[in-house]
Design a protein around this motif. Structure first.
Motif, PDB file in Angstrom:
ATOM      1  N   ALA A 113       5.399   4.833  -9.322  1.00  0.00           N
ATOM      2  CA  ALA A 113       5.002   5.826  -8.968  1.00  0.00           C
ATOM      3  C   ALA A 113       3.525   6.445  -9.907  1.00  0.00           C
ATOM      4  N   PHE A 114       3.516   6.134 -11.127  1.00  0.00           N
ATOM      5  CA  PHE A 114       2.405   6.565 -12.152  1.00  0.00           C
ATOM      6  C   PHE A 114       1.186   5.561 -11.684  1.00  0.00           C
ATOM      7  N   MET A 115       1.420   4.479 -11.324  1.00  0.00           N
ATOM      8  CA  MET A 115       0.366   3.495 -11.227  1.00  0.00           C
ATOM      9  C   MET A 115      -0.169   3.951  -9.913  1.00  0.00           C
ATOM     10  N   GLY A 116       0.480   3.989  -9.029  1.00  0.00           N
ATOM     11  CA  GLY A 116       0.132   4.206  -7.678  1.00  0.00           C
ATOM     12  C   GLY A 116      -0.714   5.692  -7.624  1.00  0.00           C
ATOM     13  N   ALA A 117      -0.158   6.664  -8.234  1.00  0.00           N
ATOM     14  CA  ALA A 117      -1.315   7.719  -8.237  1.00  0.00           C
ATOM     15  C   ALA A 117      -2.362   7.589  -9.072  1.00  0.00           C
TER      16      ALA A 117
ATOM     17  N   GLY B   4       4.073   0.512  -5.894  1.00  0.00           N
ATOM     18  CA  GLY B   4       3.268   1.592  -5.886  1.00  0.00           C
ATOM     19  C   GLY B   4       2.074   1.608  -4.728  1.00  0.00           C
ATOM     20  N   ASN B   5       1.389   0.565  -5.040  1.00  0.00           N
ATOM     21  CA  ASN B   5      -0.022   0.410  -4.261  1.00  0.00           C
ATOM     22  C   ASN B   5       0.444   0.100  -2.897  1.00  0.00           C
ATOM     23  N   LEU B   6       1.623  -0.620  -2.543  1.00  0.00           N
ATOM     24  CA  LEU B   6       2.098  -0.792  -1.311  1.00  0.00           C
ATOM     25  C   LEU B   6       2.374   0.425  -0.374  1.00  0.00           C
ATOM     26  N   ILE B   7       3.188   1.306  -1.301  1.00  0.00           N
ATOM     27  CA  ILE B   7       3.367   2.699  -0.819  1.00  0.00           C
ATOM     28  C   ILE B   7       2.228   3.339  -0.319  1.00  0.00           C
TER      29      ILE B   7
ATOM     30  N   SER C   7     -16.156   1.838  -7.921  1.00  0.00           N
ATOM     31  CA  SER C   7     -17.553   1.322  -7.772  1.00  0.00           C
ATOM     32  C   SER C   7     -17.459   0.381  -6.808  1.00  0.00           C
ATOM     33  N   PHE C   8     -16.619  -0.610  -6.977  1.00  0.00           N
ATOM     34  CA  PHE C   8     -16.609  -1.820  -5.843  1.00  0.00           C
ATOM     35  C   PHE C   8     -15.543  -1.502  -4.592  1.00  0.00           C
ATOM     36  N   VAL C   9     -14.355  -1.121  -4.811  1.00  0.00           N
ATOM     37  CA  VAL C   9     -13.429  -1.220  -3.852  1.00  0.00           C
ATOM     38  C   VAL C   9     -13.699   0.051  -2.880  1.00  0.00           C
ATOM     39  N   SER C  10     -13.740   1.288  -3.355  1.00  0.00           N
ATOM     40  CA  SER C  10     -13.517   2.400  -2.585  1.00  0.00           C
ATOM     41  C   SER C  10     -15.317   2.553  -1.913  1.00  0.00           C
ATOM     42  N   CYS C  11     -16.163   2.255  -2.764  1.00  0.00           N
ATOM     43  CA  CYS C  11     -17.608   2.369  -2.372  1.00  0.00           C
ATOM     44  C   CYS C  11     -17.925   1.226  -1.218  1.00  0.00           C
ATOM     45  N   ALA C  12     -17.500   0.200  -1.201  1.00  0.00           N
ATOM     46  CA  ALA C  12     -17.827  -0.788  -0.437  1.00  0.00           C
ATOM     47  C   ALA C  12     -17.076  -1.231   0.633  1.00  0.00           C
ATOM     48  N   TRP C  13     -15.606  -0.957   0.476  1.00  0.00           N
ATOM     49  CA  TRP C  13     -14.582  -1.261   1.466  1.00  0.00           C
ATOM     50  C   TRP C  13     -13.903  -0.169   1.819  1.00  0.00           C
ATOM     51  N   GLY C  14     -13.523   0.970   1.303  1.00  0.00           N
ATOM     52  CA  GLY C  14     -12.840   2.225   1.725  1.00  0.00           C
ATOM     53  C   GLY C  14     -11.718   2.285   0.618  1.00  0.00           C
ATOM     54  N   ILE C  15     -11.465   3.653   0.785  1.00  0.00           N
ATOM     55  CA  ILE C  15     -10.161   4.254  -0.242  1.00  0.00           C
ATOM     56  C   ILE C  15      -8.909   3.530   0.138  1.00  0.00           C
ATOM     57  N   ASN C  16      -8.595   3.497   1.353  1.00  0.00           N
ATOM     58  CA  ASN C  16      -7.468   2.938   1.943  1.00  0.00           C
ATOM     59  C   ASN C  16      -6.998   1.387   1.504  1.00  0.00           C
ATOM     60  N   ASN C  17      -8.037   0.775   1.119  1.00  0.00           N
ATOM     61  CA  ASN C  17      -7.921  -0.575   0.823  1.00  0.00           C
ATOM     62  C   ASN C  17      -7.619  -0.809  -0.944  1.00  0.00           C
ATOM     63  N   ILE C  18      -7.784   0.195  -1.695  1.00  0.00           N
ATOM     64  CA  ILE C  18      -7.429   0.093  -3.025  1.00  0.00           C
ATOM     65  C   ILE C  18      -6.009  -0.484  -3.375  1.00  0.00           C
ATOM     66  N   GLY C  19      -5.184   0.298  -2.822  1.00  0.00           N
ATOM     67  CA  GLY C  19      -3.788  -0.271  -2.950  1.00  0.00           C
ATOM     68  C   GLY C  19      -3.509  -1.735  -2.656  1.00  0.00           C
ATOM     69  N   TYR C  20      -4.130  -2.318  -1.494  1.00  0.00           N
ATOM     70  CA  TYR C  20      -4.030  -3.580  -1.414  1.00  0.00           C
ATOM     71  C   TYR C  20      -4.680  -4.598  -2.335  1.00  0.00           C
ATOM     72  N   VAL C  21      -5.641  -4.044  -2.914  1.00  0.00           N
ATOM     73  CA  VAL C  21      -6.483  -4.997  -3.841  1.00  0.00           C
ATOM     74  C   VAL C  21      -5.761  -4.860  -5.100  1.00  0.00           C
ATOM     75  N   MET C  22      -4.926  -3.678  -5.508  1.00  0.00           N
ATOM     76  CA  MET C  22      -3.950  -3.565  -6.750  1.00  0.00           C
ATOM     77  C   MET C  22      -3.013  -4.246  -6.627  1.00  0.00           C
ATOM     78  N   ILE C  23      -2.331  -4.477  -5.405  1.00  0.00           N
ATOM     79  CA  ILE C  23      -1.172  -5.279  -5.209  1.00  0.00           C
ATOM     80  C   ILE C  23      -1.427  -6.880  -5.694  1.00  0.00           C
ATOM     81  N   CYS C  24      -2.708  -7.194  -5.432  1.00  0.00           N
ATOM     82  CA  CYS C  24      -3.087  -8.583  -5.997  1.00  0.00           C
ATOM     83  C   CYS C  24      -2.949  -8.604  -7.488  1.00  0.00           C
ATOM     84  N   PHE C  25      -3.650  -7.532  -8.040  1.00  0.00           N
ATOM     85  CA  PHE C  25      -3.522  -7.456  -9.334  1.00  0.00           C
ATOM     86  C   PHE C  25      -2.122  -7.447  -9.986  1.00  0.00           C
ATOM     87  N   GLY C  26      -1.339  -6.678  -9.534  1.00  0.00           N
ATOM     88  CA  GLY C  26       0.040  -6.526  -9.859  1.00  0.00           C
ATOM     89  C   GLY C  26       0.646  -7.815  -9.618  1.00  0.00           C
ATOM     90  N   VAL C  27       0.698  -8.343  -8.629  1.00  0.00           N
ATOM     91  CA  VAL C  27       1.445  -9.719  -8.595  1.00  0.00           C
ATOM     92  C   VAL C  27       1.055 -10.737  -9.488  1.00  0.00           C
TER      93      VAL C  27
END
Length: 491
Positions: free
Chosen positions: A46-50, A177-180, A313-333
């Motif tokens: 919950a906390f990281m996703g938020a 969290g980011n998957l949700i 600066s990178f994900v939201s700006c260049a690719w979109g807010i809705n993709n933040i979670g997917y990128v952070m899933i890679c970080f988490g794994v």
């Protein structure tokens, strides 16, 4: 002759009971570590996703960034005054369970995000976070010592292994969290993202290292537009339930640390609140504590940069807010896998090669970000950077957490309190200057802190303060259930 046979039979019986006890107790210790890891995973799902979304969904007036700064600002205060005091009152188990509930108001504030709701909720998170993390670190260190008395594995290896196991669970929270958040935010969005139609030359100029805030990225696109209230409410409701569940998992699934802490001397256990505070502050006079501070501050700073600046600066700006979670899933794994393997790898290579590896990889990532101009079609690179960052972050967290406990045996509560204090200091400083500096300057600051941190760590190794042979004697405490075995031997 008959008496000798009876004595021999009795000896075999006692030995069998003792061996069985050792096996069952080792499993019980492992189960406690797993349950604590599970509880943290659920809470930080919950906390990281938020928090990953704060700099993007609450960008107006930098509300999200200032809220994160308030969390780590109060965490500094909490680290100084509260952990050892709260642990002495409640014990590690109940400190963990009740401190998790301090995160609940932060999630509730997401339903009405204003400065007068978010900032107080963020302050409360910081107040609860210091006792939470200090209690967790102390619990893992003490049970590792207990496990060492029941096995042939050295305490140092077990501490690293338990921290690695814990951080595997902890970093998996990034995945769930980011998957949700990504599933909720992406549901119903057209297969062709709107940001693909943006002028790619404009994106390259305003995003990445050249990013200087949301206003500078206003390129007539929708990448930084706040999602609908309905979607945010749904995410917040799911996260709120996760936090309450995590507190209950600890309350009903973890043994009290008194089971393994009996007759253990030299720790902060049993001291008054004032004396516990003095123990924490006195560690700041220790040479090893001073030398390890820069690398601890870097851990806080690099995490703050990833969650706030890399995402914005990178994900939201260049690719979109809705993709933040997917990128952070890679970080988490990658973070979870690296944390789990850190203990086994250290057993083969030692600590210094792992630290050197993390330094060179992380430095390479930071230098790459200085020169990379992110484009929407370069989605593979977004994932590659977050994956490498997760690999390095796991190395820092596992090795430096374990090192903090090993440098100050018998003062674990104070050592981990100082760890969170200076990690939080690195985070809050990063969050405070984040709205006012361009990303390029922030990257140079991270590079400087990392270099100073490795110099301090290298001096610790050079002076051989942490390479002294581990005493053969076992820790001065006993398991509660050992009394039953002792009574049996007297028969």
């Amino acid at each position: 002759m008959q008496l000798d046979k009876m004595d021999e039979a009795q000896f075999v019986e006692v030995r069998t009971k003792k061996t069985g006890f050792r096996y069952s107790e080792r499993w019980r210790i492992t189960r406690n570590v797993l349950v604590i890891g599970l509880a943290f995973m659920v809470n930080f799902t919950a906390f990281m996703g938020a928090t990953n979304l704060q700099s993007s969904i609450n960008a107006d007036g930098s509300l999200g960034t200032f809220t994160l700064a308030s969390i780590y600002g109060s965490l500094i205060f909490s680290n100084i005054f509260l952990p050892t005091l709260i642990i002495s009152w409640l014990g590690c188990k109940w400190t963990i369970s009740l401190s998790i509930l301090a995160y609940v108001p932060f999630m509730a504030a997401q339903f009405y995000p204003k400065f007068y709701t978010m900032i107080p909720a963020g302050l409360l998170v910081g107040i609860g976070a210091a006792p939470l993390w200090c209690a967790k670190c102390t619990y893992l260190t003490v049970v590792a010592e207990a496990y060492a008395t029941l096995s042939d594995v050295a305490t140092e290896i077990l501490v690293t292994r338990f921290f690695g196991l814990f951080f595997m669970f902890y970093q998996m929270a990034q995945v769930w969290g980011n998957l949700i958040s990504s599933a909720v935010l992406s549901y119903g969005i057209d297969a062709a993202p709107t940001n693909i139609t943006l002028n790619t030359s404009v994106v390259a100029e305003v995003c990445g290292a050249k990013f200087c805030g949301a206003t500078s990225a206003d390129n007539d696109g929708s990448n930084l537009e706040r999602p609908s209230e309905k979607r945010i409410y749904l995410i917040s409701g799911i996260y709120l339930c996760c936090m309450i569940m995590a507190s209950l998992i600890v309350a009903f699934g973890v043994d009290s640390l008194t089971r393994y802490n009996k007759n253990r001397t030299g720790s902060a256990t049993g001291k008054s609140g004032l004396k516990l505070l003095v123990v924490t502050l006195k560690l700041l006079k220790e040479k090893n504590q001073i030398l390890i501070l820069p690398i601890i501050m870097f851990i806080g700073a690099e995490q703050a940069f990833l969650f706030a600046d890399y995402n914005a600066s990178f994900v939201s700006c260049a690719w979109g807010i809705n993709n933040i979670g997917y990128v952070m899933i890679c970080f988490g794994v990658t973070n979870a896998i690296a944390a789990l393997g850190a203990g086994s790898i250290m057993k083969l290579t030692g600590r210094r090669p792992l630290m050197a590896f993390a330094f060179f990889v992380h430095m390479g990532v930071l230098i790459f970000l200085l020169h990379w101009k992110p484009m929407p079609e370069q989605n593979f690179i977004f994932f590659l950077i977050s994956g490498l960052w997760g690999l390095c972050d796991a190395m820092w967290l596992v090795q430096i957490n374990a090192l903090s406990g090993l440098l100050f045996p018998g003062k674990e509560e104070a050592a981990f309190s100082n760890f969170r204090l200076w990690e939080s200091t690195g985070s809050v400083i990063t969050y405070v200057y984040s709205p006012y500096l361009c990303t390029e300057i922030k990257l140079y600051i991270l590079i400087g802190i990392l270099c100073f941190g490795m110099i301090g760590y290298g001096m610790i190794e050079w002076f051989k303060k942490i390479n002294d042979p581990i005493p053969e004697s076992k820790p001065d405490f006993e398991l509660v259930t050992n009394n039953e075995i002792n009574d049996t031997t007297k028969l």
